[in-house]
Design an enzyme around this catalytic site. Structure first.
Site, PDB file in Angstrom:
ATOM      1  N   VAL A  66      -9.988  45.943  22.737  1.00  0.00           N
ATOM      2  CA  VAL A  66      -9.234  45.991  21.479  1.00  0.00           C
ATOM      3  C   VAL A  66      -9.041  44.616  20.849  1.00  0.00           C
ATOM      4  O   VAL A  66      -8.686  44.520  19.672  1.00  0.00           O
ATOM      5  CB  VAL A  66      -7.869  46.685  21.652  1.00  0.00           C
ATOM      6  CG1 VAL A  66      -8.038  48.138  22.055  1.00  0.00           C
ATOM      7  CG2 VAL A  66      -6.979  45.928  22.625  1.00  0.00           C
ATOM      8  N   TYR A 113       5.502  39.174  27.778  1.00  0.00           N
ATOM      9  CA  TYR A 113       5.434  40.619  27.543  1.00  0.00           C
ATOM     10  C   TYR A 113       6.511  41.054  26.555  1.00  0.00           C
ATOM     11  O   TYR A 113       6.237  41.773  25.579  1.00  0.00           O
ATOM     12  CB  TYR A 113       5.586  41.353  28.868  1.00  0.00           C
ATOM     13  CG  TYR A 113       5.672  42.855  28.750  1.00  0.00           C
ATOM     14  CD1 TYR A 113       4.517  43.624  28.643  1.00  0.00           C
ATOM     15  CD2 TYR A 113       6.906  43.504  28.760  1.00  0.00           C
ATOM     16  CE1 TYR A 113       4.588  45.004  28.535  1.00  0.00           C
ATOM     17  CE2 TYR A 113       6.985  44.888  28.655  1.00  0.00           C
ATOM     18  CZ  TYR A 113       5.829  45.628  28.545  1.00  0.00           C
ATOM     19  OH  TYR A 113       5.905  46.998  28.438  1.00  0.00           O
ATOM     20  N   ASN A 132      -1.425  51.556  22.086  1.00  0.00           N
ATOM     21  CA  ASN A 132      -0.831  51.523  23.417  1.00  0.00           C
ATOM     22  C   ASN A 132      -1.374  50.399  24.291  1.00  0.00           C
ATOM     23  O   ASN A 132      -0.718  49.994  25.249  1.00  0.00           O
ATOM     24  CB  ASN A 132      -1.074  52.869  24.109  1.00  0.00           C
ATOM     25  CG  ASN A 132      -0.730  52.835  25.581  1.00  0.00           C
ATOM     26  OD1 ASN A 132       0.434  52.819  25.962  1.00  0.00           O
ATOM     27  ND2 ASN A 132      -1.759  52.806  26.432  1.00  0.00           N
ATOM     28  N   SER A 172       8.969  48.501  23.974  1.00  0.00           N
ATOM     29  CA  SER A 172       9.512  48.537  25.323  1.00  0.00           C
ATOM     30  C   SER A 172      11.006  48.258  25.278  1.00  0.00           C
ATOM     31  O   SER A 172      11.485  47.559  24.371  1.00  0.00           O
ATOM     32  CB  SER A 172       8.832  47.479  26.206  1.00  0.00           C
ATOM     33  OG  SER A 172       9.505  47.340  27.447  1.00  0.00           O
ATOM     34  N   LYS A 189       6.219  42.714  22.687  1.00  0.00           N
ATOM     35  CA  LYS A 189       6.829  43.991  22.311  1.00  0.00           C
ATOM     36  C   LYS A 189       7.830  43.810  21.164  1.00  0.00           C
ATOM     37  O   LYS A 189       7.955  44.672  20.294  1.00  0.00           O
ATOM     38  CB  LYS A 189       7.498  44.636  23.519  1.00  0.00           C
ATOM     39  CG  LYS A 189       6.519  45.045  24.628  1.00  0.00           C
ATOM     40  CD  LYS A 189       5.457  45.995  24.102  1.00  0.00           C
ATOM     41  CE  LYS A 189       4.549  46.511  25.191  1.00  0.00           C
ATOM     42  NZ  LYS A 189       3.517  47.437  24.671  1.00  0.00           N
TER      43      LYS A 189
END
Length: 249
Positions: free
Chosen positions: A62, A153, A88, A140, A157
């Protein structure tokens, strides 16, 4: 009556975990699903498991803009259009921020943020030509409170939350609804790579319902958001977390 009969959907990172659960639920409801994933054997096996031959495997990185566009264009042409995009795909890596290798940070940003941008760029013209549709970005609960060693991370998000609101406004005039799902801790191969058994035990103990959400429950929430039942919902980040967010870290 199937909720997505005749619909065509794209799900990135669909070779396993939450992405697969979403793709499977969509297919069960009658949709044809393009499953984009970089892991060839995994995504082909996952697509073959979807009912009615409605799973379509696309081996795609991606972070590669041209590859994403080629996959989505090909699927939309074969299906006569596009109705749904689910972003996702993600890369998991937890470490203190001061210890994060540059190549890992670059890869996480490429997959988590650029990958979402490229899929949105490729899918939007098809959704507009369809007269509207639905986009879901995977956020998240790590956006809502600090998670040890998850700075990169969580930042990714958080960016997707902001992007969701932005695109909900920009694309709403075209009848495209953009929302996000924010799962709590969910046991998947990716999550298990950064959370040990003790970490899972601690998370469950902090959760008001004393249980963790499942990938299948995330799939059910995604189905709701893309269905006609959610026709007036846009720009929302829906938490599916068994209450862990309100309980706090």
């Amino acid at each position: 009556m199937s909720k997505l009969a005749g619909k065509s959907c794209v799900v990135t990172g669909a070779g396993g975990g939450i992405g697969y659960a979403i793709a499977a639920r969509f297919a069960e409801e009658g949709a044809h699903v393009a499953m984009l994933d970089i892991k060839e054997d995994m995504v082909k096996e996952a697509a073959a498991k979807l009912p009615g031959g409605r799973g379509h495997a696309y081996v795609t990185d991606v972070s590669d803009r041209k590859a994403v566009k080629q996959a989505i264009d090909d699927f939309a042409e074969k299906q006569g259009g596009l109705d749904v995009l689910v972003n996702n795909a993600v890369m998991f890596y937890y470490a203190p921020l001061t210890d994060m290798p540059e190549d890992i940070v670059d890869r996480m940003l490429d997959v988590g943020i650029k990958g979402t941008f490229w899929a949105l760029q490729a899918a939007t013209p098809h959704l507009i030509r369809r007269g509207g549709g639905s986009v879901i970005n995977l956020s998240s609960v790590a956006v809502s409170f600090a998670v040890k060693h998850a700075a990169v991370y969580s930042s990714i998000k958080g960016a997707l939350d902001a992007l969701t609101r932005q695109q909900a406004v920009e694309l709403g005039a075209h009848g495209i609804r953009v929302n996000a799902l924010a799962p709590g801790p969910v046991s998947t191969p990716g999550a298990n790579s950064v959370i040990d058994p003790e970490g899972w035990k601690n998370r469950q103990a902090r959760t008001p319902l004393r249980r963790l959400a499942t990938a299948e429950e995330i799939g059910a929430a995604a189905l709701f958001l893309v269905s006609d039942e959610a026709a007036s919902i846009a720009g929302v980040t829906l938490k599916i977390d068994a209450g862990i967010t309100v309980a706090g870290p």
